[in-house]
Design a protein around this motif. Structure first.
Motif, mmCIF file in Angstrom:
data_model
loop_
_atom_site.group_PDB
_atom_site.id
_atom_site.type_symbol
_atom_site.label_atom_id
_atom_site.label_comp_id
_atom_site.label_asym_id
_atom_site.label_seq_id
_atom_site.Cartn_x
_atom_site.Cartn_y
_atom_site.Cartn_z
ATOM 1 N N THR A 240 0.836 -1.204 0.000
ATOM 2 C CA THR A 240 0.000 0.000 0.000
ATOM 3 C C THR A 240 0.870 1.252 0.000
ATOM 4 O O THR A 240 0.570 2.237 -0.690
ATOM 5 N N VAL A 243 2.067 1.767 -3.482
ATOM 6 C CA VAL A 243 1.010 2.282 -4.356
ATOM 7 C C VAL A 243 0.794 3.774 -4.111
ATOM 8 O O VAL A 243 0.607 4.556 -5.051
ATOM 9 N N CYS A 244 0.822 4.181 -2.840
ATOM 10 C CA CYS A 244 0.642 5.595 -2.515
ATOM 11 C C CYS A 244 1.782 6.451 -3.073
ATOM 12 O O CYS A 244 1.593 7.642 -3.347
ATOM 13 N N TYR A 251 -2.962 4.297 -10.716
ATOM 14 C CA TYR A 251 -2.970 4.528 -9.265
ATOM 15 C C TYR A 251 -2.102 5.724 -8.867
ATOM 16 O O TYR A 251 -1.713 5.858 -7.712
ATOM 17 N N THR A 253 -2.918 8.722 -8.392
ATOM 18 C CA THR A 253 -3.581 9.623 -7.437
ATOM 19 C C THR A 253 -4.064 8.899 -6.192
ATOM 20 O O THR A 253 -4.700 9.520 -5.339
ATOM 21 N N PHE A 254 -3.755 7.619 -6.084
ATOM 22 C CA PHE A 254 -4.247 6.859 -4.927
ATOM 23 C C PHE A 254 -3.496 7.262 -3.666
ATOM 24 O O PHE A 254 -2.273 7.371 -3.652
ATOM 25 N N GLU A 255 -4.230 7.501 -2.599
ATOM 26 C CA GLU A 255 -3.628 7.810 -1.307
ATOM 27 C C GLU A 255 -4.623 7.481 -0.197
ATOM 28 O O GLU A 255 -5.829 7.374 -0.440
ATOM 29 N N LEU A 256 -4.107 7.304 1.005
ATOM 30 C CA LEU A 256 -4.940 7.027 2.169
ATOM 31 C C LEU A 256 -4.647 8.062 3.243
ATOM 32 O O LEU A 256 -3.488 8.409 3.471
ATOM 33 N N GLU A 260 -8.038 6.063 7.046
ATOM 34 C CA GLU A 260 -8.102 4.985 6.058
ATOM 35 C C GLU A 260 -6.961 3.989 6.258
ATOM 36 O O GLU A 260 -7.137 2.782 6.056
ATOM 37 N N SER A 454 -12.550 -2.921 -4.036
ATOM 38 C CA SER A 454 -11.786 -1.718 -3.706
ATOM 39 C C SER A 454 -10.302 -1.980 -3.927
ATOM 40 O O SER A 454 -9.856 -3.135 -3.998
ATOM 41 N N VAL A 455 -9.526 -0.912 -4.005
ATOM 42 C CA VAL A 455 -8.076 -1.045 -4.172
ATOM 43 C C VAL A 455 -7.442 -1.770 -2.979
ATOM 44 O O VAL A 455 -6.622 -2.662 -3.168
#
Length: 515
Positions: A240, A243-244, A251, A253-256, A260, A454-455
């Protein structure tokens, strides 16, 4: 008249500031930032040069949580990451019953009384030797002190706010009594906000401890699965993070956010909680014939009986006048055949990636042979259930047992969906329950397609597969080499069982090497 108007305006400004502070304190979710905000806002309200905020410990001590001093440019504790190397202040003396009134902070806490001291060097009844030593070391002069207890809604002291050296036109002055009342009001709001934050933190710690307790229970039930439950969260976190950090592709723009991340950690720890219902003799089935014990031993006994019977038949035939040379050849042939069949069954019992149709047919032929039982009957050399288990083409589980194993996902989803997760954890069941789903809809338990997942659930699927393939502590298989593992996962990527883009990040980021 003008003086009165100025005082009213000043008081209104203080009240407006106090109102804004109250709203801000209620919205803060990080304890370190909260204690820092309390101290800084209190310093601003009364123009203090420095201050300290203590938090009460479980053993009734006042621990230094944050210190600030503008003149000395001193900032410790809170969000600074710089620890405060000072011992906590005991609220009670050695016997634990008599309040410690020698220290102004502990006096304030045990009496729940605000203390306003114009000059510490002239104050009576309190021990300021530590303060004086601090002043001497730093070339400072601590003079006015305002010490206020922080209490929760139950009127229990949870901390102490201490302000130092009120300033006016660069001069150190005593803390004004009107200002003291405003700071007391702030302390009241701060105590409630801080207590709420501490209660939330305690609930979070309790929840995490309970979740890890479930993993420990699975560990006690099966050390193999327990290791898996501890390792998948680590792999999930590493992937994860990668990916972030990616800056291109789907991906990018993917962030937590913080909540989250917490939600994902909870889900990864709970991803196999349904295995508490899976029978151990199936979950840890090391060989095809293993149940409570490995039934290959029973088959070995039958073959030993067959060899003894062969020996007895040989000597009976010799005694009846048969050709010894021909009988020796037949005995040797039959003994070799029995030993070869037993060796074949022992190898088949271990399980593997693939069993040919020819090998399965041989198992059936061996099963049709008979052996002499103790009561004089002839029984099949293998039972129907033993033939069914030995003929399993991959691994050690029969179709029925695999249904039981796969059922742990149904149990996981059922257990998690029954829990009243709060809003910020509402996706835990979906994250935890989706790691056996596949992008093409052929997974289980729900047969979801890529668009339904979900991712985080897709990430956890990769982490679960990689850990399962490389694990060296499974009783039913040897761990795959890294090259074999990547070949298998590459095939799963091409078949759209695993998310192709996430698999690319998994490989290109080197997560597997870090793990």
């Amino acid at each position: 008249m003008d003086r009165e108007i100025d005082d009213i305006r000043k008081r209104l400004k203080q009240l407006e500031h106090l109102h804004r502070i109250g709203i801000a304190l209620g919205a803060e979710h990080d304890k370190d930032r909260l204690v820092e905000r309390i101290l800084i806002e209190a310093k601003v309200l009364c123009g203090a040069d420095g201050g300290t905020l203590y938090l009460r410990t479980d053993d009734d001590h006042l621990r230094f949580a944050i210190m600030r001093n503008d003149s000395l440019r001193l900032a410790l504790g809170g969000t600074t990451g710089r620890p405060i190397d000072l011992p906590p202040v005991p609220m009670y003396l050695d016997d634990g019953t008599k309040p410690n009134h020698g220290n102004v902070a502990s006096y304030c806490a045990t009496t729940q009384t605000a203390v306003n001291i114009p000059d510490a060097y002239e104050a009576e009844g309190f021990d300021f030797s530590g303060t004086k030593a601090f002043d001497e070391r730093n070339g400072y002069r601590s003079r006015s002190f305002l010490t206020i207890p922080l209490t929760n809604q139950e009127r229990r002291v949870i901390g102490v706010l201490q302000l130092l050296n009120a300033k006016e036109d660069a001069r150190t002055i005593p803390f004004d009594t009107d200002v003291e009342q405003v700071v007391v009001a702030l302390a009241s709001q701060a105590g409630v906000a801080l207590d709420n934050q501490m209660l939330l933190s305690s609930q979070r710690e309790l929840m995490e401890a309970f979740i890890k307790l479930i993993a420990a229970a699975i560990d006690d039930k099966s050390p193999y699965t327990g290791g898996h439950c501890r390792r998948v969260p680590l792999l999930t976190q590493l992937l994860t993070e990668a990916v972030c950090q990616t800056k291109e592709g789907p991906y990018a723009t993917f962030e937590l956010n913080e909540e989250e991340w917490y939600e994902l950690r909870i889900a990864s720890w709970l991803h196999d909680c349904g295995k508490v219902t899976t029978p151990v003799h199936i979950m840890d089935k090391a060989t095809k014939l293993e149940a409570i014990c490995d039934r290959i031993e029973t088959i070995r006994t039958r073959f030993e009986v067959c060899l003894q019977a062969l020996e007895a038949e040989h000597w009976r035939a010799v005694a009846e006048g048969g050709d010894p040379a021909a009988l020796d050849i037949e005995r040797a042939r039959r003994r070799a055949e029995l030993n070869d069949d037993l060796a074949f069954l022992e190898k088949a019992n271990v399980g593997g990636e693939f069993m040919t149709d020819e090998d399965r047919a041989r198992i059936h032929r061996i099963g049709e042979q008979t052996w002499p039982t103790a009561d004089g009957r002839r029984a099949p050399l293998l039972t129907e259930d033993e033939v069914k288990n030995l003929a399993v083409s991959r691994g050690t589980l029969t179709d029925d047992e695999r249904v039981v194993i796969n059922g742990h996902m149904v149990q996981t989803v059922r257990m998690l969906e029954a829990l009243p997760f709060p809003r910020h954890l509402r996706r835990v069941p979906e994250y935890a329950g989706g790691h056996h789903e596949k992008m093409d809809g052929t997974g289980y338990p729900k047969g979801l397609f890529a668009g339904d997942m979900s991712v985080p659930a897709r990430i956890m699927a990769i982490a679960d597969v990689f850990e399962a393939l490389t694990a060296t502590d499974r009783p039913y298989k040897q761990g795959k080499t890294l090259s074999d593992t990547m070949k298998i996962m590459g095939s799963m990527k091409r078949k759209n069982h695993l998310d192709p883009d996430l698999m690319n990040i998994f490989v290109e980021s080197g997560v597997y090497r870090r793990y």
